[in-house]
Enzyme design. Structure first.
Site, PDB file in Angstrom:
ATOM      1  N   GLY A 112      47.933  50.842 -46.318  1.00 26.75           N
ATOM      2  CA  GLY A 112      48.804  49.689 -46.539  1.00 26.75           C
ATOM      3  C   GLY A 112      49.756  49.916 -47.694  1.00 26.75           C
ATOM      4  O   GLY A 112      49.576  50.831 -48.504  1.00 26.75           O
ATOM      5  N   ILE A 135      46.335  49.240 -54.375  1.00 27.15           N
ATOM      6  CA  ILE A 135      46.242  48.116 -55.305  1.00 27.15           C
ATOM      7  C   ILE A 135      44.778  47.813 -55.631  1.00 27.15           C
ATOM      8  O   ILE A 135      44.492  47.038 -56.538  1.00 27.15           O
ATOM      9  CB  ILE A 135      46.941  46.851 -54.763  1.00 27.15           C
ATOM     10  N   ASP A 136      43.844  48.435 -54.900  1.00 22.83           N
ATOM     11  CA  ASP A 136      42.413  48.196 -55.141  1.00 22.83           C
ATOM     12  C   ASP A 136      41.884  48.966 -56.363  1.00 22.83           C
ATOM     13  O   ASP A 136      40.791  48.662 -56.850  1.00 22.83           O
ATOM     14  CB  ASP A 136      41.586  48.600 -53.923  1.00 22.83           C
ATOM     15  N   ARG A 184      51.396  43.289 -52.063  1.00 23.98           N
ATOM     16  CA  ARG A 184      51.517  44.699 -51.693  1.00 23.98           C
ATOM     17  C   ARG A 184      52.935  45.252 -51.721  1.00 23.98           C
ATOM     18  O   ARG A 184      53.112  46.461 -51.902  1.00 23.98           O
ATOM     19  CB  ARG A 184      50.908  44.924 -50.307  1.00 23.98           C
ATOM     20  N   MET A 229      42.439  40.564 -52.733  1.00 26.70           N
ATOM     21  CA  MET A 229      42.223  41.824 -52.018  1.00 26.70           C
ATOM     22  C   MET A 229      41.339  42.772 -52.829  1.00 26.70           C
ATOM     23  O   MET A 229      41.261  42.685 -54.051  1.00 26.70           O
ATOM     24  CB  MET A 229      43.556  42.503 -51.711  1.00 26.70           C
ATOM     25  N   ASP A 247      41.853  55.707 -50.203  1.00 23.63           N
ATOM     26  CA  ASP A 247      40.694  56.559 -49.962  1.00 23.63           C
ATOM     27  C   ASP A 247      40.653  57.113 -48.545  1.00 23.63           C
ATOM     28  O   ASP A 247      40.274  58.264 -48.336  1.00 23.63           O
ATOM     29  CB  ASP A 247      39.389  55.832 -50.308  1.00 23.63           C
TER      30      ASP A 247
END
Length: 403
Positions: free
Chosen positions: A11, A130-131, A300, A175, A101
């Protein structure tokens, strides 16, 4: 002409275009041709891939914009999907992959595939999400995280003002597929009344009941200190660890996939928790309103912050540095001294070849202190006062919930 290719997987995240523009400029400057492969790995292994030659002009147009000028895809190829066709046809010497990942894990497998087929193509991965959940050096974020956090805090501050004005509660679902970095930082940044992330449950199984009890614990503690409103920030990663049976018994109607698992991606997770919470509040005769807010896709594609603009420029230049030094099968990273270093994918993979997830370090002092001092919850010392609202407050005590 010597050629490199760039693809983006997963994403969007703020800073993708900055990385693409920087990589393009530094390689063009050195006499290379730079190709953009659209639609990620789906495009890379397609019979008729969409390929675009990048220019200085294109790089200048996109470098500070949000979103991605290179079309993205979440396609996850199996080993049998791999082919060397495009690499050979275009004479590609380096594949630059930009992603999280899953994209990194595929890059790891692809590196091994190319080596096994004696194809001399190198791969350097730029860690994007963004995680913030890729295993970079301690204290170093993935690009996009800081920009997303900034926008998340901006949204959270507005919602907190709404909560204060209306004297209601709001549940912000942030998120974060498995890790709670974004939810934790947003919650900390807005002084949320409660923060709930998967890592908090390191001593007990995550259940919907425990999540709901934590929220009610915060609501009652706030009443004790004279406050009737609040904001709860929850990391959506909690759903990754819930048992399917727990979700199925929640009373919420889900569609199910071919494997019998609830289709969580098609529902508002904030709505799910809020609906269950509403029923529980009614059972307890608590006249408290809590409204759901999903903080997700709005983060995002924002324009990258100043931090990510400079950080992504460093990473883009770093790709060229690692290439010139002969590295391959690695992520480009910086250390705390801002030196560009390689992080080899083989060194951070699990037993299945997947890149390990970096979770919030729940034992880190800054995390422990935030959860201990900056959120609201019931303790054993609150029992007598809590009985004004709860007949039996003990099940709502923080330590009893988390074990």
């Amino acid at each position: 002409m010597r050629t490199i290719a760039i693809l983006c997987g997963g994403g969007p995240a703020p800073g993708i275009n900055t990385v693409v523009a920087t990589v393009t400029k530094v390689f063009l400057k050195d006499g290379f041709r730079v190709l953009a492969i659209h639609e990620g790995y789906k495009g890379l292994f397609a019979a008729h891939p969409e390929v675009e030659e990048l220019t200085y002009e294109k790089a200048d147009q996109i470098y500070s914009r949000g979103g991605s000028a290179i079309k993205m895809s979440r396609f996850k190829p199996e080993d049998q999907d791999f082919t060397t066709a495009l690499f050979v046809k275009e004479g590609i010497e380096l594949l630059v992959t930009i992603g999280g990942d899953d994209t990194a894990s595929t890059a790891n497998r692809l590196t091994k595939y190319l080596a096994a087929h004696q194809v001399n193509i190198r791969n350097i991965h730029v860690p994007k999400t963004i995680d913030n959940d890729l295993p970079l050096p301690e204290g170093i974020p993935t690009f996009g995280f800081t920009s997303a956090k900034e926008m998340g805090v901006t949204i959270g501050k507005v919602i907190k003002a709404e909560a204060s004005t209306t004297q209601n509660w709001y549940l912000l679902m942030s998120m974060g597929r498995e890790a709670g970095h974004l939810a934790f930082e947003i919650g900390k940044g807005i002084h949320a009344s409660m923060i709930i992330i998967p890592e908090m449950f390191n001593k007990t199984q995550i259940t919907i009941d425990k999540i709901v009890r934590l929220i009610i614990s915060s609501m009652i503690k706030r009443r004790i200190v004279g406050q009737k409103f609040g904001v709860v920030v929850v990391g959506e990663g909690i759903f990754h660890f819930l048992q399917d049976e727990d979700i199925a018994s929640s009373g919420i109607t889900f569609d199910y996939d071919a494997h019998g698992h609830p289709e969580l991606s098609e529902v508002s997770k904030a709505h799910v928790i809020s609906k269950i919470l509403k029923n529980r509040l009614k059972e307890l005769n608590l006249d408290i309103i809590c409204r759901p807010v999903e903080v997700g896709y709005s983060l995002r594609c924002v324009d990258p912050s100043a931090f990510d603009l400079t950080y992504c420029t460093t990473l883009g230049i770093g790709v060229k540095k690692l290439y010139d030094e002969g590295h391959s099968g690695c992520m480009v990273a910086v250390n705390l001294e801002e030196e560009v270093i390689p992080v080899y994918l083989k060194d951070v993979e699990d037993e299945h070849g997947k890149i390990r997830t970096r979770l919030v370090n729940i034992d880190k002092e800054v995390v422990r202190q935030t959860l201990a001092e900056n959120i609201y919850y019931l303790t054993a010392q609150d029992r007598s006062l809590a009985r004004k609202w709860l007949a039996d407050p003990e099940p709502f005590e923080y330590e009893r919930i988390l074990g």
